[in-house]
Motif scaffolding. Structure first.
Motif, PDB file in Angstrom:
ATOM      1  N   SER A 174       0.674  -1.224  -0.047  1.00  0.00           N
ATOM      2  CA  SER A 174       0.023  -0.058   0.132  1.00  0.00           C
ATOM      3  C   SER A 174       0.933   1.435   0.059  1.00  0.00           C
ATOM      4  O   SER A 174       0.402   2.120  -0.811  1.00  0.00           O
ATOM      5  N   PHE A 175       1.964   1.120   0.840  1.00  0.00           N
ATOM      6  CA  PHE A 175       2.852   2.296   0.916  1.00  0.00           C
ATOM      7  C   PHE A 175       3.381   2.688  -0.395  1.00  0.00           C
ATOM      8  O   PHE A 175       3.482   3.911  -0.894  1.00  0.00           O
ATOM      9  N   TRP A 176       4.055   1.846  -0.855  1.00  0.00           N
ATOM     10  CA  TRP A 176       5.195   1.740  -2.009  1.00  0.00           C
ATOM     11  C   TRP A 176       4.550   2.176  -3.315  1.00  0.00           C
ATOM     12  O   TRP A 176       5.000   2.668  -4.328  1.00  0.00           O
ATOM     13  N   MET A 177       3.264   1.510  -3.458  1.00  0.00           N
ATOM     14  CA  MET A 177       2.523   1.387  -4.618  1.00  0.00           C
ATOM     15  C   MET A 177       1.680   2.830  -4.694  1.00  0.00           C
ATOM     16  O   MET A 177       0.664   2.875  -5.623  1.00  0.00           O
ATOM     17  N   SER A 178       1.694   3.537  -3.804  1.00  0.00           N
ATOM     18  CA  SER A 178       0.961   4.913  -3.731  1.00  0.00           C
ATOM     19  C   SER A 178       1.400   6.016  -4.499  1.00  0.00           C
ATOM     20  O   SER A 178       2.554   6.337  -4.051  1.00  0.00           O
ATOM     21  N   ASP A 179       0.934   6.320  -5.586  1.00  0.00           N
ATOM     22  CA  ASP A 179       1.570   7.400  -6.054  1.00  0.00           C
ATOM     23  C   ASP A 179       1.598   8.803  -5.224  1.00  0.00           C
ATOM     24  O   ASP A 179       1.986   9.447  -5.517  1.00  0.00           O
ATOM     25  N   ALA A 180       0.303   9.040  -4.340  1.00  0.00           N
ATOM     26  CA  ALA A 180       0.240  10.096  -3.577  1.00  0.00           C
ATOM     27  C   ALA A 180       1.464  10.393  -2.696  1.00  0.00           C
ATOM     28  O   ALA A 180       2.014  11.254  -2.476  1.00  0.00           O
ATOM     29  N   THR A 181       1.826   9.105  -2.191  1.00  0.00           N
ATOM     30  CA  THR A 181       2.900   8.745  -1.388  1.00  0.00           C
ATOM     31  C   THR A 181       4.167   9.057  -1.900  1.00  0.00           C
ATOM     32  O   THR A 181       4.873   9.688  -1.439  1.00  0.00           O
ATOM     33  N   MET A 182       4.238   8.654  -2.954  1.00  0.00           N
ATOM     34  CA  MET A 182       5.555   8.684  -3.976  1.00  0.00           C
ATOM     35  C   MET A 182       5.669  10.089  -4.156  1.00  0.00           C
ATOM     36  O   MET A 182       6.890  10.786  -4.060  1.00  0.00           O
ATOM     37  N   ALA A 183       4.723  11.086  -4.544  1.00  0.00           N
ATOM     38  CA  ALA A 183       4.775  12.294  -4.828  1.00  0.00           C
ATOM     39  C   ALA A 183       5.384  13.201  -3.776  1.00  0.00           C
ATOM     40  O   ALA A 183       5.961  14.167  -3.858  1.00  0.00           O
TER      41      ALA A 183
END
Length: 324
Positions: A174-183
C-alpha cells in the motif's frame, strides 16, 4: 649434529622438494581455480528443509551518513573491526528457501541481474542446489526494496519464477505503490525506491497478492510485524514440530553494526526510531527463545543465534555441518 650431516640433510630435503614440484623444474604450476564454490547451505527444521541461497555481496565506499546518528569515523571503526575493506562497508544478500515437503517457498528474490556487479547469483545457486525457478510455488516479499524484489524478473523482463504465487505485506504494498505517497517523497534514497517499484512491479499489480501481519501465509509460516525499515517491513516465524526459525529479513542490516549497536540508525531505514524499537523487541524475543535466526544481510550462511551483550546483542553463527 656434525656439519657434514646437516649438509646431507639439507641436500636430501631440497632433492625431495624438487621431485614433489616444490622447487626446481620438475613440477608444473597449478592453474588458479578462479571461481567460488556454489553459495547454498541446507539445514533441517523439524520436517522442513531450509536452504540459504547467496545472491552475492557488495563492498562500496561508506557513505558519509551510512549510520545517521553517529560520526562517520566511528562507523568506519566498526567496519575496520569487522575486517571490511579499508574505508568500505560490505553488505551480503541471502534469500531463504523453505521446503515444507509439499511446497517450495522462497522469501525474497535478491537483486536480479546487474551488469558488472557481484550480485544476482540467486538463480545460479538455486540450480546448484538442484532447484529450477519453475519449481518455486510461493514467493514472499518481506518488503519492496530493490535487493529483495528485483530478482522477480530476468534480464529481459520475464518472470523469473513463472509458476509461483507472489505475495507482499499489505502495508508495504500500500505504501510503495501509492502515487500520492510517492509524490511526497523528499529524500533521494526514498525517491529511488519508489521509482524502482514502478519499474519492476508496476506491470505486476494484478499478479501480486498481499498478506497481513499475524497471518499464517503458508503452513507453519507466520508473518510478523517488523516495521521501521519500511512501513510494512515483515519478518517471518517458521515452525515445524518443536523447532522454530526466525527469518529476520532486514530487522537489522549487517550485524557488526546494527546488531551489536541496535540504537544506530542505518541510512536505509524509513523510520529510524521505529526500526530501533523493532530491533530491540525482535532480538529480545530471539534471545529469550534461543531461536535460530536467519538474516538477509548476515555473513553467509547467515544462520545463528542472538544473545544479549551489554546494551546490544551478538550473533553466534552456527557451526557448518556437512550433514543434514
Amino acid at each position: 649434529m656434525p656439519a657434514s650431516t646437516r649438509r646431507d640433510l639439507v641436500r636430501g630435503v631440497l632433492a625431495g622438494g624438487a621431485v614433489l614440484g616444490l622447487g626446481g623444474r620438475a613440477g608444473a604450476a597449478a592453474a588458479l581455480g578462479g571461481k567460488q564454490a556454489p553459495g547454498f547451505y541446507r539445514t533441517r527444521l523439524g520436517t522442513c528443509e531450509i536452504t540459504i541461497l547467496n545472491d552475492g555481496a557488495r563492498s562500496f565506499p561508506m557513505p558519509d551518513r551510512f549510520v545517521r546518528n553517529i560520526p562517520r569515523d566511528e562507523a568506519l571503526g566498526a567496519a575496520q573491526a569487522a575486517y571490511m575493506p579499508p574505508g568500505q562497508v560490505t553488505v551480503p544478500f541471502n534469500p531463504t528457501l523453505i521446503n515444507t515437503g509439499s511446497k517450495l517457498i522462497l522469501i525474497d528474490t535478491g537483486n536480479g541481474q546487474v551488469q558488472g556487479a557481484p550480485v544476482g547469483r540467486l538463480t545460479a545457486n538455486l540450480a546448484a542446489a538442484g532447484i529450477e525457478p519453475e519449481d518455486i510455488d510461493l514467493v514472499l516479499l518481506s518488503h519492496l526494496h530493490p535487493d529483495h524484489t528485483n530478482g522477480l524478473k530476468t534480464a529481459d523482463g520475464a518472470l523469473t519464477f513463472p509458476k509461483a504465487e507472489i505475495r507482499a505485506a499489505a502495508p508495504d504494498w500500500s505504501f510503495w505503490m501509492s502515487d500520492a505517497t510517492m509524490a511526497q517523497a523528499a529524500d533521494p534514497v526514498t525517491q529511488a525506491y519508489f521509482a524502482n517499484t514502478r519499474r519492476v512491479l508496476g506491470d505486476l499489480r494484478d499478479r501480486i497478492g498481499t498478506f497481513a501481519w499475524g497471518e499464517e501465509v503458508a503452513p507453519g509460516i507466520t508473518a510478523l510485524a517488523a516495521p521501521g525499515h519500511t512501513p510494512g517491513h515483515t519478518a517471518f516465524a517458521v515452525a515445524s514440530g518443536s523447532d522454530r526459525l526466525l527469518v529476520q529479513s532486514d530487522v537489522t542490516n549487517i550485524p557488526a553494526f546494527f546488531l551489536q549497536h541496535p540504537d544506530w540508525h542505518v541510512m536505509y531505514d524509513y523510520d529510524a526510531d521505529q526500526a530501533q524499537a523493532t530491533r530491540h523487541r525482535f532480538y529480545d524475543m530471539a534471545a529469550a527463545e534461543k531461536a535460530l535466526v536467519v538474516g538477509y544481510h548476515f555473513p553467509f550462511p547467515s544462520l545463528g543465534h542472538v544473545e544479549r551483550d551489554g546494551p546490544g546483542y551478538r550473533l553466534v553463527p552456527i557451526a557448518w555441518s556437512a550433514a543434514l
